[in-house]
Structure formats: structure tokens, C-alpha cells
Design an enzyme around this catalytic site. Structure first.
Site, PDB file in Angstrom:
ATOM      1  N   TYR A 122       0.820  -1.217   0.000  1.00 25.81           N
ATOM      2  CA  TYR A 122       0.000   0.000   0.000  1.00 25.81           C
ATOM      3  C   TYR A 122       0.855   1.268   0.000  1.00 25.81           C
ATOM      4  O   TYR A 122       0.818   2.069  -0.945  1.00 25.81           O
ATOM      5  CB  TYR A 122      -0.906  -0.063   1.238  1.00 25.81           C
ATOM      6  CG  TYR A 122      -1.752   1.140   1.525  1.00 25.81           C
ATOM      7  CD1 TYR A 122      -1.944   1.576   2.834  1.00 25.81           C
ATOM      8  CD2 TYR A 122      -2.386   1.863   0.504  1.00 25.81           C
ATOM      9  CE1 TYR A 122      -2.745   2.676   3.115  1.00 25.81           C
ATOM     10  CE2 TYR A 122      -3.194   2.965   0.781  1.00 25.81           C
ATOM     11  CZ  TYR A 122      -3.358   3.359   2.096  1.00 25.81           C
ATOM     12  OH  TYR A 122      -4.139   4.455   2.375  1.00 25.81           O
ATOM     13  N   ASN A 164       7.684 -10.104  -2.087  1.00 27.41           N
ATOM     14  CA  ASN A 164       7.461 -11.569  -2.153  1.00 27.41           C
ATOM     15  C   ASN A 164       5.991 -11.887  -2.413  1.00 27.41           C
ATOM     16  O   ASN A 164       5.568 -13.037  -2.348  1.00 27.41           O
ATOM     17  CB  ASN A 164       7.946 -12.253  -0.859  1.00 27.41           C
ATOM     18  CG  ASN A 164       7.087 -11.876   0.344  1.00 27.41           C
ATOM     19  OD1 ASN A 164       6.134 -11.098   0.209  1.00 27.41           O
ATOM     20  ND2 ASN A 164       7.409 -12.418   1.504  1.00 27.41           N
ATOM     21  N   SER A 194       6.675   3.230  12.843  1.00 31.81           N
ATOM     22  CA  SER A 194       5.251   3.424  13.149  1.00 31.81           C
ATOM     23  C   SER A 194       5.074   4.133  14.482  1.00 31.81           C
ATOM     24  O   SER A 194       5.881   3.965  15.403  1.00 31.81           O
ATOM     25  CB  SER A 194       4.561   2.052  13.207  1.00 31.81           C
ATOM     26  OG  SER A 194       3.292   2.160  13.796  1.00 31.81           O
ATOM     27  N   TYR A 207       4.289  -7.018  16.864  1.00 34.52           N
ATOM     28  CA  TYR A 207       4.503  -6.146  15.694  1.00 34.52           C
ATOM     29  C   TYR A 207       5.172  -4.852  16.132  1.00 34.52           C
ATOM     30  O   TYR A 207       6.206  -4.459  15.601  1.00 34.52           O
ATOM     31  CB  TYR A 207       3.169  -5.833  14.988  1.00 34.52           C
ATOM     32  CG  TYR A 207       3.283  -4.631  14.100  1.00 34.52           C
ATOM     33  CD1 TYR A 207       2.770  -3.397  14.484  1.00 34.52           C
ATOM     34  CD2 TYR A 207       3.975  -4.705  12.894  1.00 34.52           C
ATOM     35  CE1 TYR A 207       2.925  -2.288  13.688  1.00 34.52           C
ATOM     36  CE2 TYR A 207       4.135  -3.600  12.087  1.00 34.52           C
ATOM     37  CZ  TYR A 207       3.604  -2.375  12.495  1.00 34.52           C
ATOM     38  OH  TYR A 207       3.779  -1.276  11.705  1.00 34.52           O
ATOM     39  N   LYS A 255       9.154  -3.122  15.465  1.00 30.33           N
ATOM     40  CA  LYS A 255       9.476  -1.762  14.995  1.00 30.33           C
ATOM     41  C   LYS A 255      10.469  -1.105  15.968  1.00 30.33           C
ATOM     42  O   LYS A 255      11.425  -0.441  15.554  1.00 30.33           O
ATOM     43  CB  LYS A 255       8.216  -0.905  14.871  1.00 30.33           C
ATOM     44  CG  LYS A 255       7.310  -1.313  13.719  1.00 30.33           C
ATOM     45  CD  LYS A 255       8.017  -1.226  12.371  1.00 30.33           C
ATOM     46  CE  LYS A 255       7.121  -1.638  11.221  1.00 30.33           C
ATOM     47  NZ  LYS A 255       7.838  -1.655   9.924  1.00 30.33           N
ATOM     48  N   ARG A 304      -7.232   9.251  16.402  1.00 33.81           N
ATOM     49  CA  ARG A 304      -6.022   8.916  15.652  1.00 33.81           C
ATOM     50  C   ARG A 304      -5.655  10.061  14.725  1.00 33.81           C
ATOM     51  O   ARG A 304      -6.487  10.953  14.491  1.00 33.81           O
ATOM     52  CB  ARG A 304      -6.252   7.652  14.793  1.00 33.81           C
ATOM     53  CG  ARG A 304      -6.533   6.379  15.592  1.00 33.81           C
ATOM     54  CD  ARG A 304      -5.301   5.893  16.320  1.00 33.81           C
ATOM     55  NE  ARG A 304      -5.547   4.627  17.000  1.00 33.81           N
ATOM     56  CZ  ARG A 304      -6.060   4.502  18.211  1.00 33.81           C
ATOM     57  NH1 ARG A 304      -6.437   5.600  18.872  1.00 33.81           N
ATOM     58  NH2 ARG A 304      -6.221   3.318  18.768  1.00 33.81           N
TER      59      ARG A 304
HETATM   60  C1  WQD Z   1      -8.156   3.028  14.118  1.00 32.57           C
HETATM   61  C2  WQD Z   1      -9.336   3.270  15.041  1.00 32.57           C
HETATM   62  C3  WQD Z   1     -10.070   1.304  16.207  1.00 32.57           C
HETATM   63  C4  WQD Z   1     -11.499  -0.879  12.719  1.00 32.57           C
HETATM   64  C5  WQD Z   1      -2.956   0.268  13.274  1.00 32.57           C
HETATM   65  C6  WQD Z   1      -1.673  -0.295  13.753  1.00 32.57           C
HETATM   66  C7  WQD Z   1      -0.579   0.719  13.550  1.00 32.57           C
HETATM   67  C8  WQD Z   1      -0.566   1.176  12.114  1.00 32.57           C
HETATM   68  C9  WQD Z   1      -1.925   1.702  11.678  1.00 32.57           C
HETATM   69  C10 WQD Z   1       1.093  -0.125  10.977  1.00 32.57           C
HETATM   70  C11 WQD Z   1      -9.195   2.529  16.359  1.00 32.57           C
HETATM   71  C12 WQD Z   1     -11.148   1.822  15.253  1.00 32.57           C
HETATM   72  C13 WQD Z   1     -10.940   0.090  13.524  1.00 32.57           C
HETATM   73  C14 WQD Z   1     -12.875  -1.182  12.832  1.00 32.57           C
HETATM   74  C15 WQD Z   1     -13.073   0.491  14.538  1.00 32.57           C
HETATM   75  N1  WQD Z   1      -0.194   0.116  11.274  1.00 32.57           N
HETATM   76  N2  WQD Z   1     -11.730   0.763  14.412  1.00 32.57           N
HETATM   77  N3  WQD Z   1     -13.620  -0.472  13.740  1.00 32.57           N
HETATM   78  O1  WQD Z   1      -5.131   0.451  15.430  1.00 32.57           O
HETATM   79  O2  WQD Z   1      -4.783   2.960  15.178  1.00 32.57           O
HETATM   80  O3  WQD Z   1      -3.246   1.398  14.033  1.00 32.57           O
HETATM   81  O4  WQD Z   1      -2.859   0.651  11.917  1.00 32.57           O
HETATM   82  O5  WQD Z   1       2.049   0.519  11.287  1.00 32.57           O
HETATM   83  O6  WQD Z   1       0.625   0.094  13.884  1.00 32.57           O
HETATM   84  O7  WQD Z   1      -1.797  -0.533  15.130  1.00 32.57           O
HETATM   85  O8  WQD Z   1      -5.558   1.626  13.215  1.00 32.57           O
HETATM   86  O9  WQD Z   1      -7.399   1.538  11.592  1.00 32.57           O
HETATM   87  O10 WQD Z   1      -6.997  -0.468  13.114  1.00 32.57           O
HETATM   88  O11 WQD Z   1      -7.951   1.612  14.053  1.00 32.57           O
HETATM   89  O12 WQD Z   1     -13.767   1.116  15.364  1.00 32.57           O
HETATM   90  O13 WQD Z   1     -13.446  -2.060  12.139  1.00 32.57           O
HETATM   91  O14 WQD Z   1     -10.508   2.744  14.413  1.00 32.57           O
HETATM   92  O15 WQD Z   1     -10.645   0.891  17.431  1.00 32.57           O
HETATM   93  O16 WQD Z   1      -9.745   3.335  17.375  1.00 32.57           O
HETATM   94  P1  WQD Z   1      -4.734   1.607  14.594  1.00 32.57           P
HETATM   95  P2  WQD Z   1      -6.991   1.008  12.931  1.00 32.57           P
END
Ligand code: WQD
Length: 342
Positions: A14, A35, A128, A153, A157, A234
């Protein structure tokens, strides 16, 4: 002018694919190693449709040390590496820690060994914001304490950053670790975008798949957090802004403007948005009604995290330019393209 040759590992992924586009737009020659464990060859076509220049590509698993050494013997003109190739699903890492330690650490070590062997001095690393864990204060600066990781994970990092710091301190290697916040969106052409394997773990692809009817309903993981609307906060950054920052960071190293051999930069917008704000913004931006429900919290979620971006703004001369609406609009355009929705 001879174009500098840059290796992009995980370049069909991505963030990797969007970075390849920006590298080519900036006049670099790109060779991709992937890969294909979490990417498809179609992405090469998408990149080429945008830049009209097919990047060189080699299917290679960076866990195979001998294959990595052979690649570098055959490609002696690489002037820099942008290293994306890694496993990145937090939940999966809890279930299968050894896969994450092997894939994310061994591959970095083999690449750095080849940098030393072949005098490659410029290395951009995909890190990250997860290294910060639950921050003590917001917005987060690069010198915020790195907390003990909440997943294998996140630990990979943190360990990777330590490996880079130690290697740069005793060699000619210069490296920049870019700590991403939450990448979202897709290229405006809808030629490339996010392609999560299976059920999306991340919020925005789950939103667009729900709107496309691929998923029944979005579950919002908790609205009882100590935030304005009760949902987590976030820092959502457009993937194209993120990609451009990689090119700027690479140019910093190539032009020897780095201030030390190992540098770290936060890449975010500096703005926090709640889950419910993202949902509402998606509905407003696209006119789509989103079927969602509030469910229990997801274990491991931090309450709020967003970046202090002053260091990247000042020292890289980079600032996120695209808005949440730009990102959600592009994500929806991409989803409709891959699902063949008019
Ligand atoms: C964001 C918010 C969820 C899905 C992750 C990795 C981080 C980075 C980015 C790699 C949170 C909420 C999510 C859903 C929801 N990746 N959510 N329903 O967890 O902040 O970060 O991805 O580097 O390392 O940890 O991202 O998009 O999973 O969640 O309510 O179906 O959306 O609870 O608050 P996150 P996310």
C-alpha cells in the site's frame, strides 16, 4: 542525467506502491523487491498506468539470506533503499510472534549486511507511531518515551529502530526512520490503493468495504473512551502525503543534509480525529449512508494518539497537504473501482 537507482522493498504494498510513484515522478529509477505475500502483481500495472514507466521488479523473499546476497551482487548500482517489506497486522503478530520476529527483523539484518558489503549508505525505514504506545502527553514528539510494546509487531518496529541506530553509529550507513501515524486514502487516479487481505483490520478500508456492500456493518470499537464523542482518536494521514515524505527523506540523505547518521521523524497531520468523526466525514463526503453499530472496545487500542509534526515540517520542509475529505473521497473512488461499482 543518470537517474539514481533506488531499491524499494515491499514496493507493491500500500504505502510502497504510492512511494514508487512519487520516486518515479521525482526522476528516480526504481527497482522493487516484493514476495507478493501481501500484494499482487496487478499493482505493477497500476503504477505503470500512472507514471508510464514500468518499475523493475524482482519477486524475492528477504528472509532468504542467500537470495538477498545474490540480488545485491546482480544490482551493484543501488544508491539508496526504502524498506517497507514487513508483516504489519497487530492482531496476527500476537497470534504468531515468531513469524513477525523472523520476517521483520531477519530481513532488516540481511539488508543492512548487504548495505555494508556494497557501500550503500542511504536507508529509509518504515516505522510506526505504535512505538509510542499510550502516550503520556499529546501531541507526540519524536523524543516522547518509547513505551514497552503492546504487540510483537510494535516490538519489531522498536527493535528495528535500535538495530538501525547501532549499525549507523559504527558504519558509514545513514538512516531515517519514519514513524507513520494512520495512513489512509488512495492515489487520485484510483490506479493504486489499499488492498487489505481478508477482513480489513483498519478502519477506513472497513468503512469503504461496508459502503460497497462487501461487509454487512462496521463495528465501532467503543464509544465510552474519555474523548469528546467517546470514540478513539487517531492522526489519519493521506498515503500520498506520506509517500512524498519518503522521497524528501531520501533526498535529505543523498544530499548529505542529515544532521546525524540516524534520524527519526513523525509523519502525521498533527490533527486528531475520532472514529465517529471519520464515519461522519465519510458519509458527508461521499453521500453514502454507513451501516455501523457501537460494540465493545478492541483490546490493545490506545485512547488517543496524534503527531507533533514540527520536526518534519522544519527539518524536512514537509507538511501533510491533503485533507481527511480528500483521503476518504479517494478511498471510496478506489473501492468502487475494484468492486466495479459505478
Ligand atoms: C483506528 C481506530 C479502532 C477498525 C494500526 C496499527 C498501527 C498502524 C496503523 C502499521 C481505532 C477503530 C478500527 C474497525 C473500529 N499500522 N476501528 N472499527 O489500530 O490505530 O493502528 O494501523 O504501522 O501500527 O496498530 O488503526 O485503523 O486499526 O484503528 O472502530 O473495524 O478505528 O478501534 O480506534 P490503529 P486502525
Amino acid at each position: 542525467m543518470i537517474m539514481k537507482k533506488i531499491l524499494v522493498t515491499g514496493g507493491l504494498g500500500y504505502i510502497g506502491s504510492h512511494t514508487v510513484v512519487e520516486l518515479q515522478n521525482s526522476g528516480y529509477q526504481v527497482i522493487i523487491i516484493d514476495n507478493l505475500s501481501n500484494a499482487s502483481l496487478d499493482v505493477l500495472e497500476g503504477i505503470t498506468n500512472i507514471t508510464k514507466t514500468p518499475p523493475a521488479f524482482e519477486r524475492l523473499d528477504l528472509r532468504l539470506k542467500a537470495d538477498v546476497a545474490d540480488f545485491f551482487k546482480r544490482n551493484q548500482d543501488i544508491e539508496g533503499i526504502i524498506h517497507f517489506a514487513a508483516s504489519k497486522a497487530v492482531g496476527e503478530s500476537v497470534q504468531n510472534p515468531l513469524l513477525y520476529y523472523e520476517n521483520n527483523l531477519n530481513t532488516l539484518i540481511y539488508l543492512l549486511q548487504e548495505c555494508n558489503a556494497h557501500g550503500i549508505e542511504n536507508f529509509i525505514f518504515s516505522s510506526s507511531c505504535t512505538v509510542y504506545g499510550e502516550p503520556d502527553s499529546l501531541p507526540i514528539t519524536e523524543d516522547a518515551p518509547v513505551k514497552s510494546a503492546t504487540s510483537p509487531y510494535g516490538n519489531t518496529k522498536q527493535i528495528s529502530e535500535e538495530i538501525l541506530k547501532d549499525t549507523c553509529s559504527i558504519s558509514a550507513l545513514k538512516s531515517i526512520a519514519l514513524r507513520y501515524f494512520n495512513p489512509i486514502g488512495a492515489h487520485e487516479t484510483a490506479e493504486i490503493g489499499e488492498l487489505p487481505a481478508g477482513v480489513p483490520q483498519n478502519l477506513v478500508p472497513f468503512i469503504t468495504q461496508t459502503a460497497a456492500g462487501v461487509r454487512e456493518q462496521l463495528s465501532v470499537f467503543g464509544d465510552d473512551y474519555p474523548t469528546e464523542d467517546g470514540s478513539c482518536i487517531r492522526d489519519y494521514i493521506h498515503v500520498v502525503d506520506l509517500a512524498k515524505a519518503h522521497v524528501i527523506a531520501l533526498q535529505r540523505l543523498l544530499s548529505k543534509k542529515n544532521q546525524s547518521n540516524y534520524e527519526v521523524f513523525n509523519l502525521g497531520t498533527g490533527r486528531g480525529s475520532s472514529v465517529l468523526e471519520v464515519v461522519n466525514s465519510f458519509e458527508k463526503t461521499t453521500g453514502e449512508n454507513l451501516n455501523y453499530k457501537i460494540v465493545d472496545r478492541r483490546p490493545g487500542d490506545v485512547i488517543a494518539v496524534y503527531a507533533d509534526t514540527q520536526k518534519a515540517n522544519k527539518e524536512l520542509g514537509w507538511k501533510a497537504e491533503k485533507t481527511m475529505e480528500d483521503a476518504l473521497k479517494s478511498a471510496w473512488k478506489w473501492e468502487k473501482k475494484i468492486r466495479k461499482i459505478k
